[in-house]
Design an enzyme around this catalytic site. Structure first.
Site, PDB file in Angstrom:
ATOM      1  N   TYR A 159      11.467  -4.703  -1.482  1.00 11.85           N
ATOM      2  CA  TYR A 159      10.253  -3.901  -1.709  1.00 11.85           C
ATOM      3  C   TYR A 159       9.578  -4.296  -3.042  1.00 11.85           C
ATOM      4  O   TYR A 159       8.400  -4.656  -3.055  1.00 11.85           O
ATOM      5  CB  TYR A 159      10.613  -2.415  -1.699  1.00 11.85           C
ATOM      6  CG  TYR A 159       9.745  -1.536  -0.803  1.00 11.85           C
ATOM      7  CD1 TYR A 159       8.515  -1.978  -0.324  1.00 11.85           C
ATOM      8  CD2 TYR A 159      10.139  -0.254  -0.448  1.00 11.85           C
ATOM      9  CE1 TYR A 159       7.728  -1.170   0.495  1.00 11.85           C
ATOM     10  CE2 TYR A 159       9.358   0.560   0.366  1.00 11.85           C
ATOM     11  CZ  TYR A 159       8.158   0.097   0.827  1.00 11.85           C
ATOM     12  OH  TYR A 159       7.388   0.898   1.623  1.00 11.85           O
ATOM     13  N   GLU A 166       2.259  -9.260  -3.702  1.00 10.67           N
ATOM     14  CA  GLU A 166       0.941  -8.717  -3.352  1.00 10.67           C
ATOM     15  C   GLU A 166       0.054  -8.585  -4.596  1.00 10.67           C
ATOM     16  O   GLU A 166      -1.116  -8.984  -4.587  1.00 10.67           O
ATOM     17  CB  GLU A 166       1.103  -7.353  -2.669  1.00 10.67           C
ATOM     18  CG  GLU A 166       1.750  -7.460  -1.296  1.00 10.67           C
ATOM     19  CD  GLU A 166       2.123  -6.113  -0.680  1.00 10.67           C
ATOM     20  OE1 GLU A 166       1.497  -5.100  -1.020  1.00 10.67           O
ATOM     21  OE2 GLU A 166       3.052  -6.081   0.152  1.00 10.67           O
TER      22      GLU A 166
END
Ligand SMILES: CCCCCCCCCCCCC[C@@H](O)CC(=O)SCCNC(=O)CCNC(=O)[C@H](O)C(C)(C)COP(=O)(O)OP(=O)(O)OC[C@H]1O[C@@H](n2cnc3c(N)ncnc32)[C@H](O)[C@@H]1OP(=O)(O)O
Length: 237
Positions: A159, A166
């Site tokens: 995660y 991103e």
């Protein structure tokens, strides 16, 4: 009297049968959906590996898998309503991914060869193969422990790594967006509306600060519930 009782029983039986058929259909559909999504992400994994082995570089990799990625990531939208999980939690997760795919990576060619794109692509792919195969085997009541373990442990590392990929990708897009004014509307215009995509991207980046911890802690709670059997009361939407 007896006949009305019997009627009631027949009605109840019919209702129960209808409910059972509905739930069997829902389970069948969900199983089919999860198998299709597992297969889709496996195809993506294989396409990425084949590209890298053949070309020996990550340059051009995004373009080669863009269509498949867009299809399977966008299709995840159906999950927002069909599963029991909070609409907000699933919605934020799915919408942020769709935004990354369509409005950042796909929309801005100049950043498609960034290493950060490969980082989040690899991380998403490992996550989704694990997640959808977990749901599939779970629905079939044959869940191997290693898949359960992977579903509720790998995210601890994946995660944050995905978030780094991103954010670095959006950051790489900023100079280009500022220079070209893409997706932006400057005044004066006939709608009398002004929109600056550059600042929109900065707001998206900042919104990771309050939103990501909520997703991460949600997963940590799910982990405690599934792996350690803790009873967890979640607030409703
Ligand atoms: C428009 C612009 C928006 C901009 C917003 C910007 C904000 C950005 C912040 C967001 C950051 C996101 C970053 C992210 O993209 C990075 C990565 O993903 S990196 C890769 C690592 N990622 C993960 O590991 C993802 C972990 N997250 C998830 O799995 C889900 O997204 C999440 C919704 C968080 C999962 O939660 P869920 O509650 O669904 O967990 P469970 O798997 O435990 O499921 C709970 C129960 O629901 C059943 N379920 C769920 N889905 C299905 C399904 N498809 N089929 C069948 N059943 C399903 C599941 O079995 C559980 O059932 P039960 O309660 O009976 O056990």
């Amino acid at each position: 009297m007896a006949s009305s009782e019997e009627d009631g029983t027949v009605e109840e039986k019919e209702n129960n049968n209808k409910k059972r058929t509905k739930s069997a259909l829902a389970t069948a559909w969900l199983t089919f959906y999860n198998i299709a999504m597992t297969a889709g992400w496996l195809v993506l994994a294989m396409a990425m590996m084949r590209f890298y082995i053949q070309k020996g570089t990550h340059k051009g990799l995004y373009r080669s898998i863009a269509r498949t990625l867009k299809f399977f990531q966008t299709f995840a939208l159906v999950e927002v309503r069909i599963v029991r999980t909070s609409v907000i939690v699933t919605g934020v997760q799915v919408c942020s991914r769709i935004f990354m795919v369509w409005f950042v990576t796909n929309g801005i060619r100049q950043i498609q060869n960034e290493e950060s794109v490969i980082l989040f692509l690899v991380v998403w792919t490992v996550t989704e193969i694990t997640r959808y195969s977990y749901y599939t085997f779970n629905l079939l009541n044959h869940l191997p422990y290693f898949i359960k373990w992977a579903r509720y442990n790998l995210f601890i590392v994946l995660y944050p790594l995905g978030v780094v990929g991103e954010l670095l990708t959006i950051y790489a897009a900023l100079p280009f967006v500022r220079r070209t004014g893409m997706y932006s509307m400057r005044l004066p215009n006939k709608y009398n509306v002004s929109f600056d995509y550059y600042y929109c991207l900065i707001i998206v980046m900042l919104s990771y600060i309050p939103l990501f911890p909520q997703l991460y802690f949600h997963m940590l709670r799910q982990r405690r519930r599934v792996l350690h059997g803790e009873v967890i009361v979640e607030k409703d939407d």
